[in-house]
Each structure stands twice: as structure tokens, then as C-alpha cells.
Enzyme design. Structure first.
Site, PDB file in Angstrom:
ATOM      1  N   THR A 191      22.242   9.899  63.706  1.00 42.71           N
ATOM      2  CA  THR A 191      21.837  11.059  64.211  1.00 42.71           C
ATOM      3  C   THR A 191      23.162  11.750  64.474  1.00 42.71           C
ATOM      4  OG1 THR A 191      22.118  10.310  66.523  1.00 42.71           O
ATOM      5  CG2 THR A 191      19.813  10.793  65.762  1.00 42.71           C
ATOM      6  N   SER A 208      45.787 -11.560  61.609  1.00 44.24           N
ATOM      7  CA  SER A 208      44.550 -11.868  62.453  1.00 44.24           C
ATOM      8  C   SER A 208      44.351 -13.166  63.010  1.00 44.24           C
ATOM      9  CB  SER A 208      43.422 -11.537  61.706  1.00 44.24           C
ATOM     10  OG  SER A 208      42.097 -12.584  62.295  1.00 44.24           O
ATOM     11  N   ASP A 219      30.518   5.711  66.911  1.00 46.44           N
ATOM     12  CA  ASP A 219      31.201   4.082  66.976  1.00 46.44           C
ATOM     13  C   ASP A 219      32.745   4.125  67.404  1.00 46.44           C
ATOM     14  OD1 ASP A 219      29.181   3.275  65.812  1.00 46.44           O
ATOM     15  OD2 ASP A 219      30.297   3.039  63.851  1.00 46.44           O
TER      16      ASP A 219
HETATM   17  C1  GLA Z   1      27.225   2.916  61.768  1.00 46.38           C
HETATM   18  C2  GLA Z   1      28.097   4.243  61.935  1.00 46.38           C
HETATM   19  C3  GLA Z   1      28.322   5.276  62.394  1.00 46.38           C
HETATM   20  C4  GLA Z   1      26.362   6.047  63.004  1.00 46.38           C
HETATM   21  C5  GLA Z   1      25.662   4.584  63.086  1.00 46.38           C
HETATM   22  C6  GLA Z   1      23.920   4.725  63.144  1.00 46.38           C
HETATM   23  O1  GLA Z   1      27.406   2.075  62.960  1.00 46.38           O
HETATM   24  O2  GLA Z   1      29.630   3.289  61.473  1.00 46.38           O
HETATM   25  O3  GLA Z   1      28.594   6.314  62.647  1.00 46.38           O
HETATM   26  O4  GLA Z   1      25.810   6.852  61.535  1.00 46.38           O
HETATM   27  O5  GLA Z   1      25.021   3.575  61.843  1.00 46.38           O
HETATM   28  O6  GLA Z   1      23.866   5.730  64.141  1.00 46.38           O
END
Ligand code: GLA
Length: 384
Positions: free
Chosen positions: A40, A72, A175
Site C-alpha cells: 500500500t 561488516s 521500511d
Molecule cells: C517491501 C518494500 C516496502 C513495501 C513492502 C510491501 O518491504 O520495501 O516499501 O512496499 O515491500 O508492503
């Protein structure tokens, strides 16, 4: 990926061992689970993620030769780059670090070089946003090292720009917003059009529930192209319907009548109904009725499986078995094509449910899944 100790003191010690100096600080940014609101975000819609206790840690100090050296501990590797190397499309894990340097510079911020040593316990390739955690941790470290005054939301947007324009993944903002803005004990209700953010109490213990995260350990080779294809379908639908984004579809039935292609119709139905489910889920959580999330989470999974077509057999099996074991609202979380499911499980029952799913995977001939109990945690910040 190597398992490493993931606490700030151990990382500061590793930094001293590598560079012979004290770090100027240690910063962290978490992985995330999305409770509801999938695919979304890039449709200007609603999402409701929470941050995990699993996080990327970065110890850092300024460096005076104009380069960035990144180690890392998980990958056991050190990469060095200079401003001239900052070319979008750079390969490898270091692109997430270089992308943040690039995005900050593109936005007009002046940055000095730095030594960075990082470790992470966010599972990679599991749909838990380990890359956003890395970007947001780097951003937190570089902002402080360079005395940059950048607000939380702006940080999330810069990290997303690194992901979109430097790494080349056409994701939405969810995210990075989660990794930056989440607070402990809450889910983040985020409006991806207006950027309004609300911390919604998410106290599963008050409902005698725990949050199982089960990693099916499957990742589809076509994740990137399938994600881009879903996004393109949504944009095409918005164009046909004459709206800026699918967020603006208010009458689903009439919108569906105007779309000739059955696949696009299914994609639109997912996005529009998923946005409505997020809004209902927010009301449910605001009222503290956590168990009442279950039907919304169930419907979200069915919609991802049948309409958006982003689940895989391992994910669907894990959801079915979790449901049969009495878990509430098991659903895939994240972008899809593998990765994790989440479920609300009666307190004390997480191990039993996870064991049942693991048994079903053996019977089906699938590889062993992994699991943990999620704790809604804080977003990015400085630890020391
Ligand atoms: C990945 C993307 C997000 C979002 C999700 C689905 O995590 O990085 O931006 O679109 O998929 O909800």
C-alpha cells in the site's frame, strides 16, 4: 551470514581492534515487521509496521582522507570507497552504505569520510527489512558525525532515496519510516501520502498474546522483478482510473467495472481492501482490542495470496498450520515471494506452534524454518 555478538560494547571493542581508536559513538536501527498494510505504501496508502529488537549496530568515527571504510563483521569484509566511486548501481552490500552517503551529498549535506564497523542480527532476505535497517543506521551515524540536523521523517526519505535511486529497488517508504520513527511498545500507523504518523499502543501482553515471527527461509529468485511488476500494475490501474494513486479509489465496484484486465482488477482489489483493513486495524488497536485484529489479518493474507498473488506455497502452508494450531491472524509480512509470516499466539504457545509448522515443513519436503518472538521496539538512534 555469520552470527555475531550484537551489543554496543562488543562492537566498540571490534572497532578499537580494527582502527586503533575509540569510536565517536555507536548507533542502531532496527528491522521491522509489518503488522498490516502490504504493497500500500507506493500507492499513497496506509501501513502499520513495528520495529524489531533485532537491529543493525554501527560504531563510527571521522576519517580525514575523504574516504569511507566500512567493515561488516557479519560478512567478514571491509570495503572502502571515495566520493568518486559513488555511482548509482554499485553492487554488493556496501551499496546500501554508499547510497546513504550519496543521498546525503545529493541533498546538499557536506560529509567528511568515516570509519564504520557494523554488525547485525536482522535476518537477511527474510522480508524483515535488513537493508532499511542498514541504511537508517548509517544515516544516524553520519548525521551525528557531521553535525547534520535532519528530522526523523527526512532521514527516512533520504534512506529511501538511497534504496530507490542508488541501489535501484523501487520500494515505498514503509521500511525506512519504520526503522526511523517506530517507538517501543507501539505500532506505527503511517499515512504514506500525508506523512502523518501515529504511535499506536501495541501491548500484546495485555491480551495474553505473543507475536510469532516464522521465517520460511524461502526467497524467490524473481522477488525484484515481481515487486516492480506489481508496482507497475498499480500505476497502470491508477492511470486508467484517472486517479493520482490507488489510495484515491473510493468506489471499488465501479473502479473494477472500468478495468478490462482481470489481473489488474485483482491487484486493485487488494490495494483498496488492504487500505481499508489498515484503517480498521488502527481503530481496533486504539481501543486495545488486540485479538480483534485476527479477522483483518486473515483477510489480508487471503488478499495477498489470491488477489495480489505474492505468497508462495511454504508461506501459505505456515499460515494454514498456524491457524489450525489456534494462532490468531497468521499472515505473510513484507514484500512477498517468501520470507516470514507473523501470528498472534496465546502467551506460552509460541514454541508449540513453531514446532507444528516445522513438522509440516518436513512432511512437505521443505527446508527447516526458523522463528523468534517479536518485541515492538525503538527506531534508529544513538546508543553511546
Ligand atoms: C517491501 C518494500 C516496502 C513495501 C513492502 C510491501 O518491504 O520495501 O516499501 O512496499 O515491500 O508492503
Amino acid at each position: 551470514m555469520r552470527r555475531v555478538s550484537n551489543d554496543a560494547a562488543a562492537l566498540a571493542g571490534a572497532f578499537r581492534a580494527r582502527t586503533g581508536q575509540q569510536p565517536a559513538g555507536v548507533w542502531a536501527a532496527p528491522g521491522r515487521v509489518n503488522l498490516i498494510g502490504e504493497h500500500t505504501d507506493y500507492n499513497d496508502g496506509y501501513v502499520m509496521p513495528f520495529a524489531l529488537a533485532q537491529r543493525v549496530l554501527i560504531a563510527a568515527a571521522p576519517r580525514h582522507d575523504g574516504s569511507w571504510s566500512v567493515t561488516s563483521l557479519n560478512n567478514h569484509s571491509t570495503e572502502v570507497f571515495r566520493a568518486a566511486d559513488l555511482q548509482p548501481g554499485m553492487a554488493g552490500w556496501q551499496a546500501y552504505v554508499a547510497g546513504v552517503v550519496w543521498a546525503l551529498q545529493e541533498a546538499g549535506h557536506r560529509l567528511g569520510g568515516a570509519d564504520l564497523v557494523l554488525s547485525s542480527d536482522v535476518p537477511t532476505g527474510a522480508g524483515l527489512s535488513s537493508s532499511a535497517a542498514l541504511e537508517c543506521a548509517v544515516l544516524a551515524a553520519l548525521a551525528d558525525l557531521n553535525d547534520l540536523d535532519i528530522a526523523g521523517l527526512e532521514r527516512a526519505k533520504l534512506a529511501r532515496r538511497a534504496e530507490n535511486a542508488f541501489v535501484g529497488a523501487p520500494t515505498g517508504l514503509m521500511d525506512q519510516a519504520a526503522a526511523t520513527l517506530c517507538t517501543a511498545g507501539h505500532a506505527l500507523f503511517f499515512d504514506c501520502r500525508t506523512d502523518d504518523a501515529e504511535q499506536v499502543r501495541f501491548d500484546t501482553a495485555s491480551a495474553s498474546l505473543e507475536i510469532l515471527v516464522l521465517d520460511t527461509k524461502t526467497s524467490h529468485a524473481l522477488v525484484d522483478s515481481e515487486y516492480a511488476a506489481r508496482r507497475a500494475s498499480c500505476e497502470e490501474a491508477a492511470r486508467i482510473l484517472g486517479v493520482a494513486a490507488l489510495r484515491d479509489v473510493t468506489d471499488l465496484d465501479s473502479a473494477l467495472e472500468r478495468l478490462p484486465d482481470p489481473v489488474i482488477r485483482r491487484r486493485v482489489r487488494h490495494v483498496v481492501t488492504e487500505n481499508a483493513r489498515v484503517l480498521e486495524a488502527v481503530d481496533v488497536l486504539r481501543a486495545g482490542r488486540i485479538a480483534d485484529l485476527a479477522p483483518l489479518l486473515d483477510a489480508s493474507h487471503a488478499s495477498m495470496r489470491d488477489d495480489f498473488e505474492i505468497t508462495v506455497p511454504q508461506v501459505d502452508l505456515a499460515v494454514e498450520v498456524a491457524q489450525a494450531c489456534g494462532a490468531l491472524g497468521p499472515r505473510m509480512t513484507g514484500g512477498g515471494f517468501g520470507g516470514c509470516i507473523i501470528a498472534l499466539v496465546p502467551a506460552g504457545d509460541v514454541e508449540r506452534v513453531a514446532a507444528e509448522i516445522a513438522r509440516s515443513f518436513v512432511d512437505a519436503g521443505y527446508g527447516a524454518p526458523a522463528h523468534f518472538t517479536a518485541v515492538p521496539s525503538a527506531g534508529a538512534g544513538r546508543l553511546q
